[in-house]
Design a protein around this motif. Structure first.
Motif, PDB file in Angstrom:
ATOM      1  N   UNK A   1     -28.448   5.433 -25.057  1.00 52.85           N
ATOM      2  CA  UNK A   1     -27.070   5.040 -25.289  1.00 52.85           C
ATOM      3  C   UNK A   1     -26.289   5.111 -23.987  1.00 52.85           C
ATOM      4  N   UNK A   2     -25.112   4.510 -23.987  1.00 50.76           N
ATOM      5  CA  UNK A   2     -24.284   4.507 -22.790  1.00 50.76           C
ATOM      6  C   UNK A   2     -23.867   5.924 -22.419  1.00 50.76           C
ATOM      7  N   UNK A   3     -23.987   6.235 -21.128  1.00 54.40           N
ATOM      8  CA  UNK A   3     -23.681   7.594 -20.685  1.00 54.40           C
ATOM      9  C   UNK A   3     -23.074   7.565 -19.298  1.00 54.40           C
ATOM     10  N   UNK A   4     -22.095   8.433 -19.085  1.00 48.37           N
ATOM     11  CA  UNK A   4     -21.493   8.653 -17.775  1.00 48.37           C
ATOM     12  C   UNK A   4     -21.535  10.147 -17.497  1.00 48.37           C
ATOM     13  N   UNK A   5     -21.971  10.520 -16.313  1.00 45.44           N
ATOM     14  CA  UNK A   5     -22.063  11.930 -15.956  1.00 45.44           C
ATOM     15  C   UNK A   5     -21.318  12.156 -14.647  1.00 45.44           C
ATOM     16  N   UNK A   6     -20.262  12.966 -14.724  1.00 47.96           N
ATOM     17  CA  UNK A   6     -19.462  13.277 -13.543  1.00 47.96           C
ATOM     18  C   UNK A   6     -19.979  14.535 -12.861  1.00 47.96           C
ATOM     19  N   UNK A   7     -19.719  14.619 -11.577  1.00 46.83           N
ATOM     20  CA  UNK A   7     -19.997  15.830 -10.811  1.00 46.83           C
ATOM     21  C   UNK A   7     -19.040  15.881  -9.634  1.00 46.83           C
ATOM     22  N   UNK A   8     -18.973  17.050  -8.993  1.00 46.44           N
ATOM     23  CA  UNK A   8     -18.192  17.181  -7.773  1.00 46.44           C
ATOM     24  C   UNK A   8     -16.886  17.922  -7.908  1.00 46.44           C
ATOM     25  N   UNK A   9     -16.531  18.331  -9.116  1.00 42.32           N
ATOM     26  CA  UNK A   9     -15.298  19.087  -9.277  1.00 42.32           C
ATOM     27  C   UNK A   9     -15.440  20.501  -8.722  1.00 42.32           C
ATOM     28  N   UNK A  10     -14.324  21.213  -8.698  1.00 40.25           N
ATOM     29  CA  UNK A  10     -14.361  22.582  -8.205  1.00 40.25           C
ATOM     30  C   UNK A  10     -12.986  23.093  -7.866  1.00 40.25           C
ATOM     31  N   UNK A  11     -12.969  24.202  -7.142  1.00 38.76           N
ATOM     32  CA  UNK A  11     -11.722  24.841  -6.717  1.00 38.76           C
ATOM     33  C   UNK A  11     -11.489  24.534  -5.244  1.00 38.76           C
ATOM     34  N   UNK A  12     -10.274  24.093  -4.934  1.00 28.09           N
ATOM     35  CA  UNK A  12      -9.942  23.738  -3.557  1.00 28.09           C
ATOM     36  C   UNK A  12      -8.507  24.174  -3.279  1.00 28.09           C
ATOM     37  N   UNK A  13      -8.223  24.482  -2.037  1.00 28.85           N
ATOM     38  CA  UNK A  13      -6.862  24.858  -1.667  1.00 28.85           C
ATOM     39  C   UNK A  13      -5.993  23.621  -1.507  1.00 28.85           C
ATOM     40  N   UNK A  14      -4.705  23.813  -1.660  1.00 32.05           N
ATOM     41  CA  UNK A  14      -3.751  22.734  -1.457  1.00 32.05           C
ATOM     42  C   UNK A  14      -3.967  22.082  -0.089  1.00 32.05           C
ATOM     43  N   UNK A  15      -3.988  20.756  -0.063  1.00 29.87           N
ATOM     44  CA  UNK A  15      -4.258  20.011   1.155  1.00 29.87           C
ATOM     45  C   UNK A  15      -5.721  19.677   1.372  1.00 29.87           C
ATOM     46  N   UNK A  16      -6.578  20.227   0.549  1.00 25.72           N
ATOM     47  CA  UNK A  16      -8.013  19.997   0.681  1.00 25.72           C
ATOM     48  C   UNK A  16      -8.472  18.707   0.027  1.00 25.72           C
ATOM     49  N   UNK A  17      -9.781  18.493   0.072  1.00 24.53           N
ATOM     50  CA  UNK A  17     -10.385  17.262  -0.438  1.00 24.53           C
ATOM     51  C   UNK A  17     -11.566  17.570  -1.348  1.00 24.53           C
ATOM     52  N   UNK A  18     -11.811  16.665  -2.261  1.00 22.67           N
ATOM     53  CA  UNK A  18     -13.007  16.675  -3.094  1.00 22.67           C
ATOM     54  C   UNK A  18     -13.461  15.242  -3.320  1.00 22.67           C
ATOM     55  N   UNK A  19     -14.750  15.089  -3.561  1.00 17.59           N
ATOM     56  CA  UNK A  19     -15.288  13.780  -3.906  1.00 17.59           C
ATOM     57  C   UNK A  19     -16.016  13.891  -5.231  1.00 17.59           C
ATOM     58  N   UNK A  20     -15.527  13.172  -6.220  1.00 15.46           N
ATOM     59  CA  UNK A  20     -16.179  13.136  -7.522  1.00 15.46           C
ATOM     60  C   UNK A  20     -17.155  11.970  -7.579  1.00 15.46           C
ATOM     61  N   UNK A  21     -18.262  12.187  -8.280  1.00 13.42           N
ATOM     62  CA  UNK A  21     -19.243  11.137  -8.505  1.00 13.42           C
ATOM     63  C   UNK A  21     -19.403  10.918 -10.009  1.00 13.42           C
ATOM     64  N   UNK A  22     -19.792   9.701 -10.356  1.00 12.85           N
ATOM     65  CA  UNK A  22     -20.000   9.340 -11.765  1.00 12.85           C
ATOM     66  C   UNK A  22     -21.233   8.452 -11.827  1.00 12.85           C
ATOM     67  N   UNK A  23     -22.290   8.962 -12.453  1.00 11.02           N
ATOM     68  CA  UNK A  23     -23.538   8.216 -12.575  1.00 11.02           C
ATOM     69  C   UNK A  23     -23.640   7.646 -13.979  1.00 11.02           C
ATOM     70  N   UNK A  24     -23.906   6.353 -14.056  1.00  7.92           N
ATOM     71  CA  UNK A  24     -23.967   5.653 -15.335  1.00  7.92           C
ATOM     72  C   UNK A  24     -25.401   5.345 -15.733  1.00  7.92           C
ATOM     73  N   UNK A  25     -25.636   5.292 -17.032  1.00  7.96           N
ATOM     74  CA  UNK A  25     -26.921   4.881 -17.562  1.00  7.96           C
ATOM     75  C   UNK A  25     -26.722   4.311 -18.961  1.00  7.96           C
TER      76      UNK A  25
END
Length: 119
Positions: A1-25
């Motif tokens: 079935x259709x699926x999306x899986x996110x990753x890359x979240x977390x705790x970061x200080x103000x002004x910081x950066x994160x990159x989220x990914x989403x893999x589909x199948x």
């Protein structure tokens, strides 16, 4: 079935950066607009970014424009959300979503990934 899986979240200080990914199948990824939405406690789910199927046209909510960048790699069935200059008000669960209408949340959802920004 259709699926999306996110990753890359977390705790970061103000002004910081994160990159989220989403893999589909389980569905034709390249035929769908990919959206990123977020929801914080007590708030409605907010559509924050979208990238269309092939031409790479993007759109952003005013709250994140200039700080977030959405992209996709159809060869890898993967979408990304680069988040820079994060602020405490960006704290939320971030969801990947796939649909077939522009700037509108579709029916395929990931499980979400928590992003927490400390001040």
């Amino acid at each position: 079935q259709a699926q999306l899986v996110e990753s890359g979240g977390g705790l970061v200080q103000s002004g910081g950066s994160l990159r989220l990914s989403c893999v589909a199948s389980g569905f034709a990824f390249s035929d769908y607009t990919i959206n990123w939405a977020r929801q914080s406690p007590g708030q409605e789910r907010e559509l924050v970014a979208a990238v269309n199927t092939f031409s790479g046209i993007t759109n952003y909510a005013r709250s994140v424009r200039g700080r977030f960048t959405v992209s996709r790699d159809n060869a890898k069935n993967t979408a990304y959300l680069q988040m820079n200059n994060l602020q405490p008000e960006d704290t939320a669960v971030y969801y990947c979503n796939a649909g077939q209408e522009w700037w509108s949340l579709g029916d395929i959802w990931g499980q979400g990934t928590q992003v927490t920004v400390s001040s």
